[in-house]
Design a protein around this motif. Sequence first.
Motif, short mmCIF file in Angstrom:
data_model
loop_
_atom_site.label_atom_id
_atom_site.label_comp_id
_atom_site.label_asym_id
_atom_site.label_seq_id
_atom_site.Cartn_x
_atom_site.Cartn_y
_atom_site.Cartn_z
N GLU A 51 0.84 -1.32 0.11
CA GLU A 51 -0.17 0.00 0.12
C GLU A 51 0.84 1.41 0.10
OE1 GLU A 51 -3.29 2.22 2.74
OE2 GLU A 51 -3.98 -0.06 2.06
N GLU A 74 -9.55 6.13 -0.75
CA GLU A 74 -9.84 5.81 -2.11
C GLU A 74 -8.61 5.51 -3.08
OE1 GLU A 74 -13.48 7.83 -0.46
OE2 GLU A 74 -11.28 8.30 -0.81
N GLU A 97 -6.84 2.59 -1.51
CA GLU A 97 -7.45 1.14 -1.83
C GLU A 97 -6.90 0.78 -3.30
OE1 GLU A 97 -11.98 0.41 -2.56
OE2 GLU A 97 -11.46 1.13 -0.42
#
Length: 191
Positions: free
Chosen positions: A56, A94, A97
């Motif tokens: 991430e 967002e 993600e």
Amino acid sequence: MGCELSKLASSKSRNQGARETSPPPPPSATDPRLPLTARQKFTILASWKAVSRALEPTGVYMFVRLFEENAELLNMFTKFRDLKTKEQQSTSMELAEHAKKVMTTLDEGIKGLDNMDDFLTYIHQVGASHTKIPGFNRQYFWKIEKPFLEAVKVTLEDRYSENVEAIYKLTIKFIIETLIDGFDKAMSEKA
């Protein structure tokens, strides 16, 4: 009992001697479709483990860099097209993600370099899925190359040697070419 042990010991040392004279086995050949040597593949799979543990943050950094250099691409992303500043982008759930999703795709791809059939099928499908994005141009895939390399460099820090960088360049180029093949194939099937 002592006699058995000495026999075992002497047979063991004879075998070791034989083993030392035979050359080490050659590295297993890679699939001819993969533009990496066996050693390069081993190197990327080993170094990727560190990136894989930080998908991430690596992905968010990659996308922030992508939008810094290609602000127009931000409009392709309905969920976060309004995030105009680096700060907004780097803290957006967002964007995080989506970044994780893209990095998971790259993760699957890189970990799948051992099986070219599965790798090609998977990356072709991902490329094909981009035909559903209105206004998506196949050349956009190339825009992720530089941000990807920068993100991997930041994540790997001092482990990102010139040799490792060269291997990542070959690998991301191969992945992007494969995405484009999948995209093109899907476009021609639509037509």
